[in-house]
Design a protein around this motif. Structure first.
Motif, PDB file in Angstrom:
ATOM      1  N   MET A 131      13.781 -26.477  13.797  1.00  0.00           N
ATOM      2  CA  MET A 131      14.584 -26.729  14.993  1.00  0.00           C
ATOM      3  C   MET A 131      13.678 -27.128  16.151  1.00  0.00           C
ATOM      4  N   THR A 132      13.905 -28.285  16.781  1.00  0.00           N
ATOM      5  CA  THR A 132      13.069 -28.682  17.922  1.00  0.00           C
ATOM      6  C   THR A 132      13.663 -28.094  19.208  1.00  0.00           C
ATOM      7  N   VAL A 133      12.816 -27.945  20.231  1.00  0.00           N
ATOM      8  CA  VAL A 133      13.289 -27.359  21.486  1.00  0.00           C
ATOM      9  C   VAL A 133      14.153 -28.385  22.210  1.00  0.00           C
ATOM     10  N   ILE A 191      10.276 -20.191   8.690  1.00  0.00           N
ATOM     11  CA  ILE A 191       9.154 -20.488   9.584  1.00  0.00           C
ATOM     12  C   ILE A 191       9.614 -21.604  10.523  1.00  0.00           C
ATOM     13  N   VAL A 192       9.265 -21.515  11.819  1.00  0.00           N
ATOM     14  CA  VAL A 192       9.685 -22.565  12.747  1.00  0.00           C
ATOM     15  C   VAL A 192       8.496 -23.133  13.515  1.00  0.00           C
ATOM     16  N   GLY A 193       8.623 -24.393  13.946  1.00  0.00           N
ATOM     17  CA  GLY A 193       7.613 -25.052  14.775  1.00  0.00           C
ATOM     18  C   GLY A 193       6.486 -25.645  13.952  1.00  0.00           C
ATOM     19  N   PRO A 194       5.650 -26.475  14.636  1.00  0.00           N
ATOM     20  CA  PRO A 194       4.528 -27.133  13.958  1.00  0.00           C
ATOM     21  C   PRO A 194       3.408 -26.158  13.604  1.00  0.00           C
ATOM     22  N   GLU A 195       2.404 -26.614  12.859  1.00  0.00           N
ATOM     23  CA  GLU A 195       1.277 -25.748  12.441  1.00  0.00           C
ATOM     24  C   GLU A 195       0.463 -25.234  13.629  1.00  0.00           C
ATOM     25  N   THR A 196       0.480 -25.986  14.737  1.00  0.00           N
ATOM     26  CA  THR A 196      -0.243 -25.628  15.964  1.00  0.00           C
ATOM     27  C   THR A 196       0.757 -25.662  17.115  1.00  0.00           C
ATOM     28  N   PRO A 197       0.724 -24.685  18.029  1.00  0.00           N
ATOM     29  CA  PRO A 197       1.669 -24.734  19.154  1.00  0.00           C
ATOM     30  C   PRO A 197       1.535 -26.048  19.936  1.00  0.00           C
ATOM     31  N   GLU A 198       2.663 -26.647  20.279  1.00  0.00           N
ATOM     32  CA  GLU A 198       2.663 -27.933  20.996  1.00  0.00           C
ATOM     33  C   GLU A 198       3.379 -27.792  22.314  1.00  0.00           C
ATOM     34  N   LYS A 209       6.562 -14.360  10.502  1.00  0.00           N
ATOM     35  CA  LYS A 209       6.050 -15.365   9.543  1.00  0.00           C
ATOM     36  C   LYS A 209       5.420 -16.533  10.281  1.00  0.00           C
ATOM     37  N   SER A 210       6.039 -16.988  11.354  1.00  0.00           N
ATOM     38  CA  SER A 210       5.530 -18.143  12.087  1.00  0.00           C
ATOM     39  C   SER A 210       4.195 -17.818  12.749  1.00  0.00           C
ATOM     40  N   LEU A 211       4.032 -16.560  13.175  1.00  0.00           N
ATOM     41  CA  LEU A 211       2.788 -16.149  13.855  1.00  0.00           C
ATOM     42  C   LEU A 211       1.634 -15.931  12.879  1.00  0.00           C
TER      43      LEU A 211
END
Ligand SMILES: Cc1cc2nc3c(=O)[nH]c(=O)nc-3n(C[C@H](O)[C@H](O)[C@H](O)COP(=O)(O)O)c2cc1C
Length: 199
Positions: free
Chosen positions: A1-3, A31-38, A180-182
């Motif tokens: 899901m994108t912001v 798991i949500v979001g890319p591999e690195t926070p953007e 999981k995402s963290l």
């Protein structure tokens, strides 16, 4: 899901929240979001913990710490209402008096958190709040103590619910998704950041 791009501060009245559907529940990723926070993450917020209505702990089995209005502005100016994840840390001192608070020891380490930024449509709040649930069984309350938060990603929009159990179920999923995402290294690196002098 994108912001979603509409910042929360442009919403002056409670937005119409969609009702949680069975297909939304079934399609939720682990798991949500890319591999690195953007961008706009990481977002730093901090402030003395305020008393909320207390329903998080009593009704939902999920106690939350409310951040003061000034603290949520930094977040609401760049992103929208919804459920977010990251890390949080309680500081030892009561902001107003400078005295030591009840919450001490290991309770002052950095822990994963989930945060609800919005109007709590299920409870029909008339004000936007930022409520942080820290994934730790605290020994004591920490009202008035400073709370630092680093927000690293977006989980989902705020939803309305026809039952309290459905809201509880989604909050439990949010916690699992956050943990999981963290686990990914680029996110885990921020655990120390919150402990450092940044905020
Ligand atoms: C992870 C998480 C997800 C939440 N999701 C929603 C939601 O989708 N809709 C909603 O109305 N409230 C949601 N809430 C907010 C709860 O309704 C809120 O924490 C509760 O009203 C307790 O607030 P109080 O302690 O100030 O009474 C969420 C809270 C958390 C911690």
């Amino acid at each position: 899901m994108t912001v979603p791009s509409e910042p929360a501060l442009t919403q002056t009245e409670p937005p119409q929240a969609p009702l949680r559907t069975e297909s939304f529940r079934k399609a939720r990723p682990e798991i949500v979001g890319p591999e690195t926070p953007e961008s706009p993450f990481p977002i730093y917020m901090s402030g003395a913990v305020q008393k909320g209505f207390g329903r998080g702990g009593k009704d939902l089995g999920c106690p939350t710490a409310n951040l003061p209005d000034e603290a949520l502005e930094s977040m609401a100016a760049v992103t929208t209402t919804g459920i977010y994840y990251g890390y949080a840390r309680v500081h030892p001192i009561i902001e107003e008096s400078g005295k030591t608070g009840d919450c001490q020891g290991e309770d002052l380490e950095t822990y994963p958190m989930v945060m609800s930024l919005g109007w709590n449509p299920f409870y029909k709040n008339e004000k936007m709040t930022a409520e942080v649930h820290i994934m730790r069984d605290f020994e004591s309350d920490f009202y008035g103590q400073k709370l630092s938060v680093v927000v690293l990603g977006y989980i989902r929009p705020e939803l309305d619910y026809t039952s309290r159990d459905a809201l509880i179920e989604d909050i439990e999923t949010d916690k699992r998704v956050a943990l999981k995402s963290l686990e990914r290294p680029a996110y885990k690196a921020y655990e120390k950041d919150c402990l450092g002098g940044k905020n």
